[in-house]
Design an enzyme around this catalytic site. Structure first.
Site, PDB file in Angstrom:
ATOM      1  N   ASP A 143       0.965  -1.328  -0.025  1.00  0.00           N
ATOM      2  CA  ASP A 143      -0.155  -0.220   0.259  1.00  0.00           C
ATOM      3  C   ASP A 143       0.859   1.203   0.005  1.00  0.00           C
ATOM      4  O   ASP A 143       1.629   1.481   1.008  1.00  0.00           O
ATOM      5  CB  ASP A 143      -1.006   0.051   1.176  1.00  0.00           C
ATOM      6  CG  ASP A 143      -1.927   1.096   1.146  1.00  0.00           C
ATOM      7  OD1 ASP A 143      -1.598   2.172   0.305  1.00  0.00           O
ATOM      8  OD2 ASP A 143      -2.885   0.908   2.200  1.00  0.00           O
ATOM      9  N   HIS A 144       0.937   1.849  -1.140  1.00  0.00           N
ATOM     10  CA  HIS A 144       1.919   3.137  -1.229  1.00  0.00           C
ATOM     11  C   HIS A 144       1.426   4.224  -0.355  1.00  0.00           C
ATOM     12  O   HIS A 144       2.431   5.115  -0.006  1.00  0.00           O
ATOM     13  CB  HIS A 144       1.686   3.664  -2.733  1.00  0.00           C
ATOM     14  CG  HIS A 144       3.112   3.998  -3.168  1.00  0.00           C
ATOM     15  ND1 HIS A 144       4.117   4.976  -2.567  1.00  0.00           N
ATOM     16  CD2 HIS A 144       3.951   3.930  -4.349  1.00  0.00           C
ATOM     17  CE1 HIS A 144       4.961   5.161  -3.055  1.00  0.00           C
ATOM     18  NE2 HIS A 144       4.986   4.293  -4.387  1.00  0.00           N
ATOM     19  N   ARG A 145       0.204   4.009   0.436  1.00  0.00           N
ATOM     20  CA  ARG A 145       0.005   5.194   1.337  1.00  0.00           C
ATOM     21  C   ARG A 145       0.806   4.973   2.613  1.00  0.00           C
ATOM     22  O   ARG A 145       1.019   5.965   3.581  1.00  0.00           O
ATOM     23  CB  ARG A 145      -1.710   5.266   1.487  1.00  0.00           C
ATOM     24  CG  ARG A 145      -2.439   5.619   0.409  1.00  0.00           C
ATOM     25  CD  ARG A 145      -3.706   5.309   0.706  1.00  0.00           C
ATOM     26  NE  ARG A 145      -4.085   3.832   1.145  1.00  0.00           N
ATOM     27  CZ  ARG A 145      -5.356   3.528   1.308  1.00  0.00           C
ATOM     28  NH1 ARG A 145      -6.113   4.325   1.537  1.00  0.00           N
ATOM     29  NH2 ARG A 145      -5.462   2.259   1.820  1.00  0.00           N
TER      30      ARG A 145
END
Lengths: 401, 471
Positions: A373-375
């Site tokens: 998850d790039h967040r």
């Protein structure tokens, strides 16, 4: 009067289907007595009487699905009768979170996916239809005036979900198309994977793992009395250690924060007859590889027999999807939201490898691919994390502690 | 004239509530617009329909209110009577004022108003004839908005026109006198409204409707209630009845009316034909340029209202679909916008209100109970009688009720049906509810002003929910 409501039998449960009433109206029941069976997302659960009295005013017929917290029947004490308009009212406000019937997971209670708290521009009908279909209204694209979500948008979203099943390949014109209705599990998988792919910005990192040492160790285990340990068990253990080393991957996105979990609970995706279940091995940071091996075997067995308890499928902080037995070179997995990462394990195979001294040797290797998850994590962290796993797998003695 | 030069971007044929609205909207959006009208600006609605009939109804109601003023504690000494000429003059003034208003709007929006009858030469050219003089006009796009005209429904033995005592609604809005005895054929909006007017002005009216209730296009409960109210006022309401034949007498007609197998002969001065209209498409060479016609008017391809010729659109009565002024206007706005902006948006007919201006009034929008059921909805209804409201009691308007039709699973509002005082002014609530996809729960969450007649709508939704407060 005591209301019998659709109980919340686990954190992820939003609705339940009444499979069977085991008591009839007028029957006296004791507190805790089983009065019916309920199908949740993943399992069949017993409905216990929340008090004592005579069962009355059954509102939910067999086969009907209602949201958690909605009254489904009543228990009357002597001399009591059903209130006027019983059952005609609106379902109990969904905001009133009923007490979970099952004790939540320890430390790492499954975090709820960050829900948009702002006003959603949607028609009352669209909201109702979405609610009944179990669709998150905020995820629907609105086509009404000013982007307002109207009924047709929700209908389209439902349609889209149901058509996401891979269609049969087009064959000879004579063969007829077959419309396969979604079973409950299929519907849940459709919804969860769609939500994850739509809401979680995925990125992927692949590495090749040399399994020579693990293969040697496995041979040693095989010869021991205590029996076999699979590659998968090594992977689970390697991931557990990597997650302890890098707690930022053992986390979830919380909208305005990232929550790092204190415990490492690893979901292990298991194929079952009609879909896919993800039982969770909890507290992996404290388990030996043998304990992990035992736990995975138990849980996967239960999953295939349909005996998993909802709680055994909840509270994961990280997941693994293993297609090793399916003869694949490489694949990427969809993050099991609200996890921040998942690792996809491909099939081990014998390939020529350039080893030290620039020599070529035939070795057993396999590809593993992390989805992140790039967040929560950036590319460098993802690369670091997947390399820690590789290091553990290539130096497996570290996994034996 | 070079082939690609045009006098206007858009030519609208017909200046009724469809055409003049389309013209103004197209002009507002920047198009150059010409309107061709063979008669009066405002069309049927303004000159022979909605408006003049409402003026006559208002005079009738005023007269009736005075006659029954004692109920409200008002004593009138001396004779109360009507001045029929004054009533008709007042109506005429209302019509001419409004007609002038349309002309002003045309000037303001720089719309070119051409008088005459249009006939197509090709798909971009019309020839307009006025007093034997022909002018050619060219445009990129055309909007057909010619409307419809009354027709004489064939009744055996019944022949002639106004002079012979055979009236259409065109005659009824320009009545030469109040007939002593009158038979009105057709219990639709036209029939019941003129029944109220002529009965109220002193005529002995028999209303003949073929269907089991008057206003059969609406929810059955409304027709039953209105039929009852008209009977109470003295109208001879005959439903499930037919006018078999007429015989000419010295001063009028002997009408053979059959109700439930029994035939009676009713003698009247005037027979008013309250049914039947025909699209105005004759003599325009529409078929020659490829515009297809069907039995009831101009055929349109879909709800973007295009005809079979791509640059020609049709709106309002001329399509033979919903014959209501407000639908024509909405279609005009849609088409004008589609043309000027190059869009192809479709009309949405989910929430078309339908009003009848009798006393009591009738208003309805959406699906009737039986329509909803036949469309497969699981239906839940709610009903509230006006007599339960403080405002209704205080103003003496206790007749009638509100009925709501909703879908059961989601509570979607499907229809709102009302009969009673002021209900035509209350129907927009139902239009908004249906258009905005309201549910029962969202309706009962809305605070309704007290004391108003509209509280009955809230109560009816509460009733559908199983708990009206005042029922």
């Amino acid at each position: 009067m005591t209301e019998v409501i659709m109980p919340k039998m686990g954190d992820g449960m939003e609705e339940g289907t009444l499979l069977e009433w085991l008591k009839n109206e007028g029957d006296s029941v004791k507190s805790g007595e089983v009065i019916g069976n309920i199908q949740t997302d993943k399992a069949v659960m017993e409905l216990e009487a929340p008090g004592k009295g005579k069962l009355a005013g059954i509102l939910v017929p067999v086969g009907e699905t209602v949201p958690v917290g909605v009254p489904i029947a009543a228990l009357l004490k002597d001399g009591e009768s059903l209130p006027d308009g019983w059952g005609s009212g609106a379902p109990a406000a969904p905001a009133a979170e009923p007490e979970p019937a099952v004790v939540a997971a320890p430390v790492a209670a499954a975090p709820v996916a960050a829900k948009s708290t702002g006003r959603v521009k949607a028609s009352p009908l669209a909201k109702k239809v979405a609610e009944k279909a179990g669709i998150e209204i905020a995820a629907v694209a609105g086509t009404g005036p000013g982007g307002r979500i109207v009924e047709r948008d929700v209908r389209a979203a439902i349609e889209q979900q149901s058509t996401r099943i891979p269609a049969a390949p087009p064959v000879a014109a004579a063969a007829e198309d077959i419309k396969v209705p979604l079973n409950h599990l299929r519907g849940i998988i459709a919804q969860r994977t769609l939500e994850s792919k739509q809401q979680v910005p995925h990125f992927y990192v692949t590495v090749e793992v040399d399994l020579e040492r693990i293969e040697t160790l496995r041979q040693a285990f095989k010869e021991e009395e205590s029996g076999k340990v699979s590659v998968n068990d090594f992977v689970v253990k390697a991931c557990a250690k990597a997650l302890v080393d890098m707690p930022e991957a053992n986390a979830t996105y919380g909208g305005d924060h990232v929550l790092q979990f204190g415990s490492v609970n690893i979901g292990v995706a298991a194929a079952v007859d009609d879909g896919l279940l993800v039982p969770v091995v909890k507290g992996c940071e404290n388990l030996t590889i043998r304990q992990i091996s035992q736990s995975v075997r138990d849980l996967v067995g239960k999953a295939r027999d349909g005996r998993l308890l909802p709680d055994e499928m909840q509270g994961s902080t990280f997941s693994i999807s293993n297609m090793g037995m399916l003869n694949v070179d490489n694949f990427t997995a969809i993050i099991n939201a609200p996890n921040a990462a998942i690792v996809a394990i491909s099939t081990a195979k014998r390939v020529p490898v350039v080893v030290s001294d620039d020599e070529i040797e035939i070795r057993t290797v396999m590809n593993i691919t992390g989805s992140f998850d790039h967040r929560v994590l950036d590319g460098a962290s993802g690369a670091k994390f997947i390399n820690i796993i590789r290091d553990y797998l290539e130096s497996p003695t570290h996994l034996l502690s | 004239m070079p082939k690609d030069s045009f006098d206007s971007d858009v030519i609208v044929i017909g200046a009724g509530p469809g055409g003049y609205v389309a013209a103004i909207r197209a002009a507002q959006l920047g198009a150059t617009v010409t309107v061709v009208e063979k008669e009066y600006l405002g069309g049927t609605c303004l000159n022979w329909g909605c408006i003049p009939s409402k003026a006559l109804i208002a005079s009738t109601e005023a007269y009736q209110n005075v006659l029954h003023a004692d109920k409200m504690g008002v004593k009138i000494d001396g004779k109360v009577s009507i001045d029929f000429d004054a009533i008709v003059k007042r109506k005429e003034k209302v019509v001419t004022t409004l007609r002038g208003g349309v002309g002003m709007l045309f000037k303001k929006n720089k719309i070119n108003h051409v008088e005459g009858f249009a006939k197509f030469v090709d798909k971009n050219t019309i020839s307009v004839e006025k007093d034997g003089k022909k002018t050619k006009l060219r445009a990129k796009n055309f909007i057909l908005a010619m409307g419809s005209s009354v027709i004489y429904l064939p009744v055996p033995g019944l022949e002639g026109g106004q002079k012979e005592g055979v009236w259409t609604s065109d005659d009824a809005v320009n009545p030469p006198f109040v007939p002593k005895k009158m038979l009105i054929l057709g219990g639709g909006a036209v029939g019941v409204e003129f029944s109220y007017v002529f009965n109220g002005l002193g005529a002995d009216v028999t209303l003949v409707e073929m269907m089991p209730t008057v206003i059969p296009m609406m929810d059955e409960d409304l027709g039953k209630e209105l039929g009852k109210q008209l009977k109470k006022q003295g109208v001879g309401v005959k439903v499930g009845a037919s006018l078999d034949k007429c015989e000419k007498t010295k001063n009028g007609w002997k009408c053979h009316v059959t109700t439930g197998g029994k035939t009676e002969v009713i003698e009247v001065d005037v027979v008013l034909l309250g049914v039947g209209r025909k699209a105005n498409t004759d003599g325009m060479a529409l078929d020659k340029i490829g515009v297809k016609l069907h039995r009831r008017g101009v055929e349109i391809v879909d709800d973007s209202l295009k005809t079979h010729v791509g640059n020609i659109y049709a709106i309002g009565d001329v399509t033979g679909r919903i014959q209501l002024a407000h639908v024509a206007s909405a279609e005009g706005v849609r088409v004008a916008t589609n043309i000027v902006k190059g869009e192809a948006k479709q009309m949405d007919y989910k929430a078309v209100p339908n009003c009848v201006y009798t006393v009591p009034e009738v208003a309805s929008v959406g699906l009737s109970e039986s329509e909803a059921k036949s469309q497969g909805y699981e239906v839940v209804t709610g009903r509230f009688d006006f007599r339960g409201l403080g405002k209704a009691m205080a103003t003496g308007h206790i007749d009638g009720f509100v009925k709501v039709v909703c879908e059961k699973k989601y509570g979607e509002v499907l229809g709102l049906h009302m009969v009673g005082a002021h209900v035509t002014d209350m129907i927009p609530e139902g239009v908004a509810a249906i258009n905005l996809e309201a549910t029962i729960e969202s309706m009962i969450d809305m605070i309704h002003a007290h004391p108003t007649m509209a509280e009955a709508i809230l109560e009816a939704f509460e009733d559908a929910h199983g708990m009206a407060i005042h029922k």
